[in-house]
Enzyme design. Structure first.
Site, mmCIF file in Angstrom:
data_model
loop_
_atom_site.group_PDB
_atom_site.id
_atom_site.type_symbol
_atom_site.label_atom_id
_atom_site.label_comp_id
_atom_site.label_asym_id
_atom_site.label_seq_id
_atom_site.Cartn_x
_atom_site.Cartn_y
_atom_site.Cartn_z
ATOM 1 N N GLY A 158 11.837 6.131 -0.340
ATOM 2 C CA GLY A 158 11.115 7.055 -1.195
ATOM 3 C C GLY A 158 10.263 8.057 -0.450
ATOM 4 N N ASP A 207 1.599 -5.843 5.139
ATOM 5 C CA ASP A 207 1.189 -6.008 3.748
ATOM 6 C C ASP A 207 -0.186 -5.362 3.629
ATOM 7 O OD1 ASP A 207 0.314 -6.816 1.250
ATOM 8 O OD2 ASP A 207 1.159 -8.829 1.414
ATOM 9 N N TYR A 252 -2.418 1.406 -13.134
ATOM 10 C CA TYR A 252 -1.892 2.394 -12.182
ATOM 11 C C TYR A 252 -2.761 3.639 -12.183
ATOM 12 C CZ TYR A 252 1.415 5.549 -9.886
ATOM 13 O OH TYR A 252 2.012 6.445 -9.028
ATOM 14 N N LYS A 286 -5.105 4.967 -9.013
ATOM 15 C CA LYS A 286 -4.851 6.264 -8.402
ATOM 16 C C LYS A 286 -6.060 7.187 -8.537
ATOM 17 C CE LYS A 286 -0.680 5.642 -6.802
ATOM 18 N NZ LYS A 286 -0.361 5.737 -5.355
ATOM 19 N N ILE A 291 8.356 12.486 -9.305
ATOM 20 C CA ILE A 291 9.136 12.717 -8.086
ATOM 21 C C ILE A 291 10.332 11.774 -8.123
ATOM 22 C CG2 ILE A 291 9.119 12.755 -5.573
ATOM 23 C CD1 ILE A 291 7.203 14.780 -6.865
#
Length: 263
Positions: free
Chosen positions: A17, A58, A156, A160, A191
């Protein structure tokens, strides 16, 4: 001369990605890149293809960041660029409730642990290493969702948004230390990455689904990982020496206002 010639970058979540596209563009511009990801098999394969190093990392685990910091202290390695890209949506293992009423505390914390804690630890690592030289560029990948509310993905959006704010705190902290260490955030909207695969499918309805998902975007299309990576190159380069604490939307005009209509 390439725009990142002689620089060294760490990119998290770089096995696929946006992260992989960033690594590819950095390499194209002469940068040495350390790819990191949880997916060791894919990460090592992509790193080999780019003639880069790979480390399993991680980003949620403080001990792993401290081990990386200690290793780089031993070798005297100081990154010029750190891109905190690793992140999750919370829907990786299927559809679960992520609205403000029904989301579980466990699911809420899981998203924040990767997205926000991972970015915090990445920024702390960057400041500790870059601070030894007093220069560098930190790029945090936030989201359009960090600028608006997302009822069905509250964790989420919250994580963000916190990345956006922490970016500014890091930028101001570095400036107070009289360091030429810059910290900026990028806010992509839709995207086209593997994250969308399950939703879009591969059948004849794929194009219809894609069009529906970007119907409210003025440019009427998905963005590409290369477009995000190109912006990262600019922010990582010396061309952006006076840019810090800023946020960059890459959203096809989505946040500019109501969608543009043909005249």
């Amino acid at each position: 001369m390439a725009r990142l010639d002689g620089k060294f970058a760490l990119v998290t979540g770089a096995a696929r990605g946006i992260g992989l596209a960033i690594a590819r563009h950095f390499r194209r511009e002469g940068c040495k890149v350390l790819l990191s990801d949880l997916d060791r098999e894919t990460g090592e394969r992509e790193a080999n293809a780019l003639s880069c190093q790979f480390i399993p990392l991680d980003v949620r685990e403080e001990a792993q960041w401290l081990a990386l910091e200690a290793a780089h202290n031993e070798t005297g390695t100081i990154p010029d660029i750190v891109v905190n890209n690793a992140g999750i949506t919370g829907f990786e293992n299927g559809i679960v409730a992520h609205d403000p009423e029904h989301a579980s505390l466990e699911d809420w914390r899981a998203v924040h642990r990767t997205n926000l804690d991972g970015t915090f630890l990445g920024c702390r690592y960057a400041l500790r290493r870059m601070g030894l030289r007093g220069t560098g560029s930190i790029i945090n990948i936030s989201s359009r969702s960090g600028l608006v509310g997302i009822p069905g993905a509250a964790a989420y959006a919250s994580s963000k948004a916190a990345i956006r704010n922490h970016t500014k705190s890091v930028a101001l902290y570095a400036a107070q230390k009289n360091w030429a260490i810059r910290c900026n955030s990028i806010h992509p909207a839709a995207i086209l990455t593997p994250m969308w695969a399950a939703m879009l499918g591969d059948g004849p309805e794929r194009e219809i689904r894609m069009a529906a998902l970007v119907a409210d975007t003025p440019l009427k299309r998905f963005g590409t990982v290369d477009e995000v990576a190109s912006l990262c190159v600019m922010l990582a380069s010396d061309e952006a020496c006076y840019v810090t604490g800023s946020e960059f939307n890459i959203d096809g005009g989505l946040l500019a206002g109501s969608a543009a209509q043909p005249g």
